[in-house]
Write an enzyme that holds these catalytic residues in place. Structure first.
Site, PDB file in Angstrom:
ATOM      1  N   CYS A  19      -6.359  82.196 -20.613  1.00  0.00           N
ATOM      2  CA  CYS A  19      -7.044  83.460 -20.866  1.00  0.00           C
ATOM      3  C   CYS A  19      -8.078  83.821 -19.791  1.00  0.00           C
ATOM      4  O   CYS A  19      -7.711  84.248 -18.705  1.00  0.00           O
ATOM      5  CB  CYS A  19      -7.656  83.430 -22.261  1.00  0.00           C
ATOM      6  SG  CYS A  19      -7.965  85.077 -22.959  1.00  0.00           S
ATOM      7  N   GLU A  29      -2.760  80.967 -26.301  1.00  0.00           N
ATOM      8  CA  GLU A  29      -4.021  80.315 -26.624  1.00  0.00           C
ATOM      9  C   GLU A  29      -4.262  80.418 -28.135  1.00  0.00           C
ATOM     10  O   GLU A  29      -3.932  81.433 -28.753  1.00  0.00           O
ATOM     11  CB  GLU A  29      -5.121  81.048 -25.859  1.00  0.00           C
ATOM     12  CG  GLU A  29      -6.542  80.631 -26.156  1.00  0.00           C
ATOM     13  CD  GLU A  29      -7.558  81.538 -25.476  1.00  0.00           C
ATOM     14  OE1 GLU A  29      -8.658  81.056 -25.173  1.00  0.00           O
ATOM     15  OE2 GLU A  29      -7.259  82.728 -25.242  1.00  0.00           O
ATOM     16  N   LYS A  44      -9.620  74.160 -21.513  1.00  0.00           N
ATOM     17  CA  LYS A  44     -10.060  75.393 -20.861  1.00  0.00           C
ATOM     18  C   LYS A  44     -11.339  75.171 -20.059  1.00  0.00           C
ATOM     19  O   LYS A  44     -12.328  74.628 -20.567  1.00  0.00           O
ATOM     20  CB  LYS A  44     -10.268  76.476 -21.915  1.00  0.00           C
ATOM     21  CG  LYS A  44     -10.528  77.877 -21.358  1.00  0.00           C
ATOM     22  CD  LYS A  44     -10.621  78.875 -22.498  1.00  0.00           C
ATOM     23  CE  LYS A  44     -10.813  80.290 -22.006  1.00  0.00           C
ATOM     24  NZ  LYS A  44     -10.952  81.245 -23.144  1.00  0.00           N
TER      25      LYS A  44
END
Length: 261
Positions: A152, A40, A114
């Site tokens: 994440c 990321e 995301k």
């Protein structure tokens, strides 16, 4: 398929980060990698997300994305990289935290924005980053496997891993910059193992290195066994993943098809 996890130490120097990406991909390709996972925010990273992320944001065919696409084509590998993607929404200046997958011909094969922003442990990622407007699972094909994308904090949401498994994922690619703190390495490892076990698939979790992140990039097999794990410094780590292991694991424990909803 030979999988490479490129654990980087990205910072606020986009050109320098691109050089680090190029070096990591070259080393992975020279060792036979078919798929290279980058963390990321491989393009641009700081200890805290702030207004500067919008200032450096680019479209996926901007300078950074185009360079990664050219690198994938020149090395004949698939690359997943974390970029700061400029939004076309004139009413919202926040960019997206995006994973872009470029195939061995340099073409864009997947884009994942995301879903779960890191508004936790005192952080407010959503203040500066826009969430995916349509929270849908994203998968693509690489090296004979179906790869599902997670970023994440998504790792803490088992429903996304399950949605990716339902979409056919043999491998969960978790590209991260896992924030350091008490118990965080143990949580990182345990959550990656859990996502692998409950979905009967591989979990490949790549993170930024210390000090911004915790490092410890790893690959867990469909039984949750960690087959390779990095330390806390930048490195390129490889592991072989076989889709036959996913089929066998799901035959031994057919939990996915025994669900009662």
């Amino acid at each position: 398929m030979r999988l490479a996890l490129a654990q980087l130490a990205s910072d606020d120097d986009v050109a320098g980060n691109l050089r680090a990406v190029s070096d990591a991909v070259a080393r992975a390709a020279d060792r036979g990698a078919d798929l290279v996972l980058l963390p990321e925010y491989a393009m641009y990273e700081k200890k805290m997300v702030d207004a500067t992320f919008a200032g450096v944001a680019e479209p996926l065919d901007g300078r950074f994305g185009s360079a990664v696409a050219e690198l994938a084509a020149s090395r004949r590998v698939t690359i997943v990289a974390g970029l700061v993607e400029r939004s076309s929404d004139g009413a919202d200046p926040r960019p997206f935290n995006t994973l872009a997958a470029f195939g061995p011909d340099g073409g864009l094969v997947a884009r994942y924005r995301k879903i779960h922003l890191f508004d936790s442990f005192g952080f407010r990622e959503s203040e500066w980053i826009a969430p995916a407007p349509e929270p849908e699972p994203v998968v693509f094909e690489a090296g004979g496997l179906t790869v599902g994308l997670m970023t994440c904090y998504d790792l803490r949401f088992p429903e996304l891993g399950r949605a990716l498994a339902d979409a056919g994922a043999d491998l969960l690619a978790v590209c991260s910059s896992w924030v350091p703190g008490p118990h965080k390495v143990d949580q990182w490892r345990t959550l990656a193992q859990a996502r692998a076990i409950e979905n009967g698939c591989f979990a490949a979790a790549v993170s930024q290195a210390e000090p911004i992140s915790v490092g410890h990039s790893l690959i867990a097999d469909p039984h949750g066994e960690v087959i390779v794990e990095a330390g806390d410094s930048p490195e390129v780590m490889l592991g072989d993943v076989d889709p036959a292991e996913v089929i066998a694991a799901r035959e031994r424990d057919p939990a996915l098809r025994l669900r009662r909803l």
